[in-house]
Design a protein around this motif. Structure first.
Motif, mmCIF file in Angstrom:
data_model
loop_
_atom_site.group_PDB
_atom_site.id
_atom_site.type_symbol
_atom_site.label_atom_id
_atom_site.label_comp_id
_atom_site.label_asym_id
_atom_site.label_seq_id
_atom_site.Cartn_x
_atom_site.Cartn_y
_atom_site.Cartn_z
ATOM 1 N N UNK A 74 0.840 -1.201 0.000
ATOM 2 C CA UNK A 74 0.000 0.000 0.000
ATOM 3 C C UNK A 74 0.873 1.248 0.000
ATOM 4 N N UNK A 76 1.109 5.045 0.833
ATOM 5 C CA UNK A 76 0.483 6.138 1.590
ATOM 6 C C UNK A 76 1.181 7.469 1.408
ATOM 7 N N UNK A 77 2.471 7.423 1.135
ATOM 8 C CA UNK A 77 3.254 8.648 1.232
ATOM 9 C C UNK A 77 4.378 8.614 0.201
ATOM 10 N N UNK A 79 8.035 10.236 -0.784
ATOM 11 C CA UNK A 79 9.115 11.012 -0.174
ATOM 12 C C UNK A 79 10.084 11.456 -1.254
ATOM 13 N N UNK A 91 16.264 13.990 2.985
ATOM 14 C CA UNK A 91 14.832 13.927 2.735
ATOM 15 C C UNK A 91 14.278 15.347 2.765
ATOM 16 N N UNK A 94 7.821 15.155 2.397
ATOM 17 C CA UNK A 94 6.958 13.968 2.443
ATOM 18 C C UNK A 94 5.557 14.427 2.112
ATOM 19 N N UNK A 96 1.423 13.173 0.924
ATOM 20 C CA UNK A 96 0.496 12.049 0.820
ATOM 21 C C UNK A 96 0.391 11.594 -0.627
ATOM 22 N N UNK A 98 -2.053 10.274 -1.931
ATOM 23 C CA UNK A 98 -3.436 10.359 -2.386
ATOM 24 C C UNK A 98 -4.150 11.407 -1.543
ATOM 25 N N UNK A 99 -5.042 12.166 -2.167
ATOM 26 C CA UNK A 99 -5.784 13.180 -1.417
ATOM 27 C C UNK A 99 -6.678 12.510 -0.384
ATOM 28 N N UNK A 217 18.966 2.444 3.299
ATOM 29 C CA UNK A 217 18.175 3.604 2.879
ATOM 30 C C UNK A 217 16.840 3.530 3.638
ATOM 31 N N UNK A 218 16.516 4.541 4.439
ATOM 32 C CA UNK A 218 15.383 4.384 5.372
ATOM 33 C C UNK A 218 14.013 4.318 4.707
ATOM 34 N N UNK A 220 13.033 2.706 1.915
ATOM 35 C CA UNK A 220 12.982 1.690 0.868
ATOM 36 C C UNK A 220 11.596 1.066 0.731
ATOM 37 N N UNK A 221 10.746 1.212 1.756
ATOM 38 C CA UNK A 221 9.374 0.680 1.665
ATOM 39 C C UNK A 221 8.369 1.777 1.347
ATOM 40 N N UNK A 222 8.831 2.904 0.818
ATOM 41 C CA UNK A 222 7.906 3.944 0.394
ATOM 42 C C UNK A 222 8.225 4.370 -1.034
#
Lengths: 586, 586
Positions: A74, A76-77, A79, A91, A94, A96, A98-99, A217-218, A220-222
């Motif tokens: 999913x 969500x954000x 970056x 960084x 950040x 969203x 999606x609105x 890399x912090x 990596x899941x976004x």
């Protein structure tokens, strides 16, 4: 002996996401249809992966949203990383992905192959339609009017099942009433029709790689946009711990020998440089590719009124906005019920003309958003430091989540429901089941089953005058063509007054009566009231509908709003129906 | 030739909900187990139907909650009807079926047979355990210590597969290390052990009927208590448009000839009189029965330390509180992991003694709630008009949703988490995935997979002192027996500080390191912060945990809280583990 000839309603060429979305409708309507694909096997790795919230809503209406959500990553954000003043990767923003409140679903990522598998499973549960693979297409002929069979089956497609040992016996002539070409960017169907793509070649070559990464890399899941001095890369999290990296490859041009191991090395080493000082190890390589996709659009989307193109066959663009698979499936979501409705004798065939009038603007928006996005992301270093990703994304939020607009609608009194956009998807909120107090998502009553949705905002039924208005509306609907068409519509009522102010049986019987007239439906009348714990979505307010007077909304089978009127506007609805339904069907 | 003898770990007698819940654990732990049932087929109609929110949570931990929820009738509100001052049946009260915020699930109704089917499907997906039906039990013998095989397989059960044609060849001797008797109110296992039920016979005979009703009674899709002068009936909505009616039958006593068509007529006519002036037609009869169940409880729940009884075999009561199936399955949910853990060599066998000490108080509460409920509902007319259903229900809300309490726990510092009850289920709230911002229900990390849950409330990691405390806790946990036991526990971390205040890799590696030490787990660390849209559950506050200092919570495989301590309390946790885990296993 000449090739065997078979006669069918619909031939779908290509079993990718667009072809399967069309096949969904064919299966749901019970058409005599076939889906053929050139490739011997389903794609299992790589290719598209982005799923927008609108596509999730479509999947929900197909009954597969839960499966997709369970497996997908999913999103969500987003970056945004860039070099800071000290020359270190940092960084910067950040935002969203999606609105807020745009959908009950979140955009997500799952491999195209898995989505195709879920769609195929869903289709096979419904009927006997199955994908035929390893089928080569040889010739497509549009018959002229003077051909005796042209009127019923005007398209002739010669195909060959590969892997057989019987020579010409594997060649077959398929005569179809309609053909949908969902055969991708290099569409054979498009070339057979002599249609051309217009647009620009892309300036940059990008590499794409799906891997399980070991990295510090912090983010990596976004989803990340990384603009480093060493190169631009995009990070896209994926299912089962994978990550996709898009890597801009400078000084590389696509040529015959490019797809080599050397290129994989270039992609990985470019990504490593761009991520410096963070580490990047590849624990498992799943797939990689390079591409240089231009933004192009077909000059026409159909030919002869009986062959239609969908998906990449009519629009190609970069994967940057994560829209390709979505817009492609939504082409078919738009086209499929129209072709099915015409084949079933429900709809007048001129409805098919709305496919291109409705979908071309979407394709054009897609191309233009893609061009802007590619340019935005291609910028570098200080140049981009001053740009605001949030502003940029916000401009496209609506398109990214709600692409598509519908043109089949009656001139309507849209001021009656200022929160419902004529021609757009019907918004969904939680309402309370009148019979059992269960909070229910309106969309669950509007599944993609081929029926039109008639949504009666009944208003405040504590007032005798309003109840009388509603009774008159029901009497008019009983005389109306749309509702009289057996099984072609589903009626959902939402009262503004509470469940307890009037028992279900105090409402006009049309609103809850069952098939045999004696039994009652307990899942089609709702109240816009708080649930038993006090949570309240206030659907009337969100839809901008007057809580006293209500209104009447009609959705097409693809959940797009086709009509908004007052409770007295049933004659306008009738006129709307007369314009698109066939007399013999009504 | 004598009967064939087989040796197994666990024999489960009875494949109803309690037997299958035990079989779930046996399958999940990979035991060498068998489940036998006397009946030739699965129950398909009637019997139990109530599912409490706690059972839904258990189903969720089994991975079948979605299926149950999709099919069940959800129960939001109870309505109480009685005669008004004018002598007409009138709605007197509406109360919530369930207390607010007690669970993320709502209580619901689905037939026992369908629940059994879903449990069996789930079990068969995991391993090779299957229900053997039409198996008659002939003898149960508890072997004495001097029998050579007694020590390893002390229980001998002789069974016969019916329907065979080989005479004695169908008789088999099963030697088992443990036996679970889940064979209902008339338990064969209980009788073989010579255990007895103590309690009262019920004063009233009730009829129960499952039907599709055609009626103008407005609350037919809700749970209703109807106290009319013509009789008491309860309405319970069910799946697929069915409704269950419980009808109190005055002047009827249970005798041999009672279950006749005449009785069905009495049930229906009594229901019609009670519902007057509303109509009641039966469109389809699904099932009916009559019962007169007393409130009884077995004098002991086990024998010889190796045969255990669960469910109706140890407690019988009326169906009024809708608890029977729930308490029965939860007996097995409590017992199954303990038996499995002992059989797997993880747990010391004295842990099995906690089964009765934990479940007897639940059975006793069930009996007492049932007695009160039966008396409450048996009252009539004016007598009941003054009673307050809400007050009555509220006294039992906690029991109805969270029955069960656990006794295996260390002396703990419970003031560290005032919102978490030692010995009760771990509460679940939404927390934010540290790596990808996805809101995640904590319970999804505590699935019933046989592992213990170690939940580290890490506190505010922006403070260097707190990070140092956490590092010391991790160092202690690495030396701890529980965590060193490979695969026996799962570690979940919840920070009070935001995801952005410290990168994942800034946390102690123990909290996210993967199996091979090099890769990272991106789904085990969470932050108690608002989601990207601003929604905030504030888990620390709800659990009463200090947001600066955090604490350490350990859950058993059945999600019950076994330990609460400070981050420095790892030695106490160690002592706790030493008391229940086997040395050889640690």
């Amino acid at each position: 002996m000449g090739p065997q000839t078979s006669y069918i309603d619909l031939l779908i060429i290509g079993a990718g996401p667009a072809g399967l979305a069309a096949a969904y409708w064919a299966s749901e309507y019970g058409l005599d249809a076939r889906v053929i694909d050139d490739k011997p096997d389903r794609v299992t790795k790589g290719h598209a992966d982005g799923i927008t919230c609108r596509t999730m809503e479509m999947f929900d209406s197909f009954g597969i949203a839960g499966h997709v959500y369970d497996e997908a990553a999913l999103d969500y954000q987003i970056r945004y990383w860039r070099f800071n003043a000290e020359g270190r990767l940092d960084r910067a923003q950040s935002i969203n992905s999606q609105a807020a409140e745009i959908s009950r679903f979140q955009q997500c990522l799952l491999s195209q192959g898995r989505i195709e598998e879920l769609l195929e499973d869903r289709i096979s549960r419904r009927g006997r339609l199955r994908v035929e693979r390893d089928v080569e297409t040889l010739r497509l002929t549009l018959h002229k009017r003077d051909d005796p069979s042209a009127e019923t089956h005007p398209v002739q497609v010669t195909v060959r099942q590969r892997g057989g040992c019987m020579g010409d016996d594997n060649v077959e002539t398929v005569r179809a009433k309609y053909v949908i070409g969902a055969d991708g960017a290099h569409s054979w169907t498009r070339r057979q029709l002599g249609l051309t793509m217009r647009g620009e070649q892309a300036p940059h070559v990008w590499g794409v790689i799906d891997l399980v990464a070991i990295t510090d890399f912090p983010d990596i899941r976004q989803t990340c946009v990384i603009c480093s001095e060493q190169g631009n890369i995009h990070v896209v999290p994926r299912e089962r711990g994978m990550v996709r990296l898009y890597v801009q490859l400078d000084g590389v041009s696509l040529s015959a020998g490019l797809r080599s191991e050397a290129t994989l090395e270039i992609i990985l080493s470019t990504a490593r440089k761009a991520l410096h000082p963070f580490s990047l190890e590849c624990a498992r390589l799943d797939w990689w590719s390079v591409y240089q996709v231009g933004q192009r659009i077909a000059d026409r989307f159909s030919a002869g009124g009986c062959v239609f193109l969908v998906g990449d066959a009519i629009h190609t663009h970069s994967p940057k906005v994560g829209q390709g698979m979505n817009v492609s499936m939504q082409d078919s979501y738009n086209l499929g019920w129209k072709v099915s409705g015409v084949l079933k004798g429900q709809l007048q065939s001129h409805v098919l003309e709305t496919y291109e009038t409705e979908r071309r603007p979407v394709a054009e928006s897609l191309i233009s958003v893609d061009q802007e996005t590619v340019a935005f992301y291609a910028a570098r270093g200080d140049n981009i430091a001053t740009r605001d990703l949030q502003c940029f994304r916000e401009r496209h939020y609506a398109f990214l989540s709600d692409e598509g607009n519908a043109l089949i609608y009656a001139p309507s009194a849209i001021e009656l429901a200022t929160g419902i956009q004529l021609g757009r998807r019907m918004p969904s909120y939680r309402v309370i089941n009148y019979a059992d107090a269960r909070p229910t998502e309106l969309a669950s009553k509007l599944a993609s089953d081929g029926r039109w949705g008639v949504i009666l905002f009944a208003g405040d039924l504590r007032k005798a005058t309003q109840l009388r208005r509603l009774e008159e509306t029901c009497a008019a609907l009983l005389r109306s063509r749309l509702l009289l068409t057996q099984g072609s519509s589903k009626l959902v009522t939402i009262t503004a007054s509470s469940r307890d102010s009037l028992p279900l049986m105090g409402l006009p019987p049309l609103l809850y009566r069952g098939e045999n007239g004696q039994d009652r439906k307990y899942d089609v009348v709702f109240s816009d009231e708080p649930d038993v714990y006090g949570a309240f979505t206030d659907m009337y307010a969100k839809c901008g509908v007057d809580g006293e007077k209500g209104c009447l909304v009609v959705c097409r089978p693809d959940q797009h709003v086709g009509f908004i009127g007052s409770l007295e506007d049933v004659p306008s609805l009738d006129a709307f129906c007369t314009g698109i339904f066939r007399d013999s069907y009504m």
